[in-house]
Design an enzyme around this catalytic site. Structure first.
Site, PDB file in Angstrom:
ATOM      1  N   HIS A   1       0.755  -2.059   0.144  1.00 14.99           N
ATOM      2  CA  HIS A   1       0.126  -0.398   0.307  1.00 14.99           C
ATOM      3  C   HIS A   1       0.727   1.365  -0.038  1.00 14.99           C
ATOM      4  O   HIS A   1       2.122   1.496   0.440  1.00 14.99           O
ATOM      5  CB  HIS A   1      -0.994  -0.042   1.372  1.00 14.99           C
TER       6      HIS A   1
ATOM      7  N   ASP B   1      -7.215  -5.384  -0.660  1.00  8.90           N
ATOM      8  CA  ASP B   1      -8.153  -6.151  -1.901  1.00  8.90           C
ATOM      9  C   ASP B   1      -7.983  -7.471  -1.785  1.00  8.90           C
ATOM     10  O   ASP B   1      -8.565  -7.825  -3.051  1.00  8.90           O
ATOM     11  CB  ASP B   1      -7.691  -5.078  -3.414  1.00  8.90           C
TER      12      ASP B   1
HETATM   13  C1  SDX Z   1      -5.588   0.298  -3.450  1.00  5.91           C
HETATM   14  O1  SDX Z   1      -4.641   4.776  -1.816  1.00  5.91           O
HETATM   15  C2  SDX Z   1      -5.122   4.201  -1.401  1.00  5.91           C
HETATM   16  O2  SDX Z   1      -5.565   4.340  -0.448  1.00  5.91           O
HETATM   17  C3  SDX Z   1      -5.740   3.229  -2.243  1.00  5.91           C
HETATM   18  C4  SDX Z   1      -6.436   1.876  -1.642  1.00  5.91           C
HETATM   19  C5  SDX Z   1      -7.998   3.168  -1.677  1.00  5.91           C
HETATM   20  O3  SDX Z   1      -8.663   2.991  -0.707  1.00  5.91           O
HETATM   21  O4  SDX Z   1      -7.699   3.779  -2.551  1.00  5.91           O
HETATM   22  O5  SDX Z   1      -6.691   1.443  -0.483  1.00  5.91           O
HETATM   23  C6  SDX Z   1      -7.064   0.950  -2.731  1.00  5.91           C
HETATM   24  O6  SDX Z   1      -4.969   0.664  -4.547  1.00  5.91           O
HETATM   25  C7  SDX Z   1      -4.761  -0.650  -2.559  1.00  5.91           C
HETATM   26  C8  SDX Z   1      -3.293  -1.476  -3.191  1.00  5.91           C
HETATM   27  C9  SDX Z   1      -4.506  -1.849  -4.449  1.00  5.91           C
HETATM   28  N1  SDX Z   1      -2.949  -2.948  -5.406  1.00  5.91           N
HETATM   29  C10 SDX Z   1      -2.690  -4.576  -5.022  1.00  5.91           C
HETATM   30  O7  SDX Z   1      -2.765  -4.580  -4.212  1.00  5.91           O
HETATM   31  C11 SDX Z   1      -1.324  -4.415  -7.012  1.00  5.91           C
HETATM   32  C12 SDX Z   1      -0.227  -5.074  -5.529  1.00  5.91           C
HETATM   33  N2  SDX Z   1       0.554  -3.819  -4.841  1.00  5.91           N
HETATM   34  C13 SDX Z   1       1.350  -3.341  -5.020  1.00  5.91           C
HETATM   35  O8  SDX Z   1       1.235  -2.779  -6.687  1.00  5.91           O
HETATM   36  C14 SDX Z   1       2.284  -1.873  -4.687  1.00  5.91           C
HETATM   37  O9  SDX Z   1       1.778  -2.450  -3.394  1.00  5.91           O
HETATM   38  C15 SDX Z   1       1.644  -0.649  -4.094  1.00  5.91           C
HETATM   39  C16 SDX Z   1       1.256  -0.262  -5.805  1.00  5.91           C
HETATM   40  C17 SDX Z   1       0.096  -0.965  -4.079  1.00  5.91           C
HETATM   41  C18 SDX Z   1       1.653   0.410  -3.589  1.00  5.91           C
HETATM   42  O10 SDX Z   1       3.168   0.672  -4.520  1.00  5.91           O
HETATM   43  P1  SDX Z   1       4.258   1.885  -3.712  1.00  5.91           P
HETATM   44  O11 SDX Z   1       3.864   1.768  -2.876  1.00  5.91           O
HETATM   45  O12 SDX Z   1       4.541   2.217  -4.502  1.00  5.91           O
HETATM   46  O13 SDX Z   1       5.362   0.328  -3.571  1.00  5.91           O
HETATM   47  P2  SDX Z   1       6.889   0.679  -3.719  1.00  5.91           P
HETATM   48  O14 SDX Z   1       7.365   0.436  -5.089  1.00  5.91           O
HETATM   49  O15 SDX Z   1       7.722   1.355  -2.276  1.00  5.91           O
HETATM   50  O16 SDX Z   1       6.948  -1.461  -3.032  1.00  5.91           O
HETATM   51  C19 SDX Z   1       8.493  -0.738  -2.247  1.00  5.91           C
HETATM   52  C20 SDX Z   1       8.921  -2.491  -2.587  1.00  5.91           C
HETATM   53  C21 SDX Z   1       9.263  -2.183  -3.749  1.00  5.91           C
HETATM   54  O17 SDX Z   1      10.422  -3.328  -4.332  1.00  5.91           O
HETATM   55  P3  SDX Z   1      12.347  -2.720  -3.603  1.00  5.91           P
HETATM   56  O18 SDX Z   1      12.069  -1.920  -5.208  1.00  5.91           O
HETATM   57  O19 SDX Z   1      11.726  -1.866  -2.651  1.00  5.91           O
HETATM   58  O20 SDX Z   1      12.819  -3.516  -3.963  1.00  5.91           O
HETATM   59  O21 SDX Z   1       7.990  -3.089  -2.385  1.00  5.91           O
HETATM   60  C22 SDX Z   1       7.681  -3.758  -3.520  1.00  5.91           C
HETATM   61  C23 SDX Z   1       8.214  -2.700  -4.652  1.00  5.91           C
HETATM   62  O22 SDX Z   1       8.367  -3.329  -6.135  1.00  5.91           O
HETATM   63  N3  SDX Z   1       6.623  -4.618  -3.765  1.00  5.91           N
HETATM   64  C24 SDX Z   1       5.464  -5.590  -4.154  1.00  5.91           C
HETATM   65  C25 SDX Z   1       4.636  -5.485  -3.703  1.00  5.91           C
HETATM   66  N4  SDX Z   1       4.249  -3.951  -3.861  1.00  5.91           N
HETATM   67  C26 SDX Z   1       5.571  -2.999  -3.399  1.00  5.91           C
HETATM   68  N5  SDX Z   1       6.572  -6.727  -4.554  1.00  5.91           N
HETATM   69  C27 SDX Z   1       5.297  -8.077  -4.518  1.00  5.91           C
HETATM   70  N6  SDX Z   1       4.515  -7.777  -4.187  1.00  5.91           N
HETATM   71  C28 SDX Z   1       3.908  -6.583  -4.212  1.00  5.91           C
HETATM   72  N7  SDX Z   1       2.654  -6.604  -4.085  1.00  5.91           N
END
Ligand code: SDX
Length: 327
Positions: free
Chosen positions: A224, A281
């Site tokens: 998130h 989700d």
């Molecule tokens: C919603 O903002 C809100 O409030 C949104 C929401 C709402 O009510 O409106 O809560 C609804 O959109 C919830 C999120 C739903 N999306 C997913 O479940 C998709 C999977 N999640 C990721 O795509 C991601 O976690 C996000 C998009 C939700 C958040 O993106 P960020 O904050 O940009 O994540 P980040 O890049 O800071 O992550 C840090 C690290 C990274 O790795 P490194 O580069 O540090 O090695 O964590 C990794 C990312 O690659 N990472 C994941 C991951 N999410 C982040 N790795 C694997 N699986 C994941 N789901």
């Protein structure tokens, strides 16, 4: 209804206001006959989110002449109309997809029950939602009602800042929500769990694939922008999924897989060190599946829930005399 009133008007409604808003929702549920013609133009494989954003945009031509925002009542009616019609459009797009007649709302049903009635009733047999289904759907909608300035809400505010009307702003919000990193994730979670269930891989295999960055795979429903721990909504939805499946005397192998996936991930430093936890989700799709909502409508359900929040944000931007255009 209380949540929508609190978000949009800043106070919980008293009994009289609640009853009045509820009747506004029912009075404004039916679509103009000409709106029905748009459904005929969509191919059967049209994505429900593309239908929803197109129909909300089209809706302004029918609603706006009626609901002038000249006074608080005009806005209140337009807010009720959009909240009511978002639900009707979703149900109607499902009916046209399955080749069944569009079902009109009923006066005696509450918001969630009416949605299930419009989705699953047929002219010769009314669908009676069980109290458990209606409660679970109502709780789902309340939990999705607003969430600060997430991607789609920021989009609504961006469009509102140019002075665009409520329907144009909310239609843009639907398109932003559609993305798999945002509201589209609830569909992706089910597809991910299905792939594991069909034996393509074990939960451990899938976690290993996610950790291999070359795969590009993500653990959908995890992580998130703001929550660096358990999304409180995920906890509530996880318990609610349990209770609903119990009450319906059904089991869903995807729930067991989701639980196992959560356990494997939360024991793995890749996720713990990055503070990745289940978000809203991860479990929501289990509830929607149990109620019988088709997977390709899951993000539409998120949009129905978020509509009161989007309306509240549009109002906040529009009511601010010092508001400047975003850039
Ligand atoms: C919603 O903002 C809100 O409030 C949104 C929401 C709402 O009510 O409106 O809560 C609804 O959109 C919830 C999120 C739903 N999306 C997913 O479940 C998709 C999977 N999640 C990721 O795509 C991601 O976690 C996000 C998009 C939700 C958040 O993106 P960020 O904050 O940009 O994540 P980040 O890049 O800071 O992550 C840090 C690290 C990274 O790795 P490194 O580069 O540090 O090695 O964590 C990794 C990312 O690659 N990472 C994941 C991951 N999410 C982040 N790795 C694997 N699986 C994941 N789901």
């Amino acid at each position: 209804i209380e949540t929508a009133e609190l978000l949009i008007f800043g106070e919980l409604p008293d009994e009289e206001e609640r009853a009045e808003f509820r009747s506004l929702l029912t009075e404004n549920s039916a679509l103009h006959q000409d709106m029905g013609k748009h459904f005929d133009g969509f191919p059967t494989n049209a994505h429900p989110m593309s239908i929803l954003s197109a129909m909300i945009s089209a809706l302004q031509s029918h609603d706006l002449p009626e609901h002038q925002f000249t006074d608080a009542n005009g806005f209140r009616e337009a807010a009720a109309s959009l909240i009511a019609k978002t639900r009707t459009i979703a149900a109607a797009s499902y009916k046209s997809h399955v080749g069944q007649p569009i079902i009109y709302p009923r006066y005696d049903l509450n918001y969630a029950e009416n949605f299930l009635h419009m989705m699953f009733s047929v002219p010769y047999r009314d669908y009676e939602a069980t109290p458990e289904e209606a409660h679970a759907l109502n709780m789902f909608l309340v939990l999705h009602a607003d969430h600060e300035q997430n991607c789609s809400t920021s989009t609504v505010r961006m469009v509102a800042s140019s002075g665009a009307n409520l329907y144009a702003s909310v239609s843009a919000g639907v398109n932003a929500l559609w993305g798999p990193l945002h509201g589209g994730a609830n569909m992706q979670v089910i597809e991910m769990l299905e792939r594991i269930r069909q034996g393509a891989m074990t939960t451990r295999d899938y976690v290993a694939r996610v950790k291999d960055r070359k795969s590009g795979a993500k653990l959908m429903g995890f992580g998130h922008r703001v929550y660096r721990n358990f999304d409180p909504r995920a906890r509530i939805l996880k318990d609610a999924a349990d209770r609903l499946l119990d009450a319906m005397h059904i089991t869903d192998p995807l729930l067991d897989i989701a639980r196992e996936l959560e356990q494997v991930a939360l024991a793995d430093d890749y996720f713990v060190s990055r503070r990745l936890y289940p978000n809203v989700d991860f479990y929501s799709g289990i509830i929607l599946r149990a109620i019988g909502i088709p997977v390709d409508m899951f993000t539409v359900m998120f949009a129905i829930g978020r509509t009161p929040g989007w309306i509240a944000h549009w109002k906040e931007v529009t009511d601010n005399p010092r508001q400047r255009i975003y850039r």
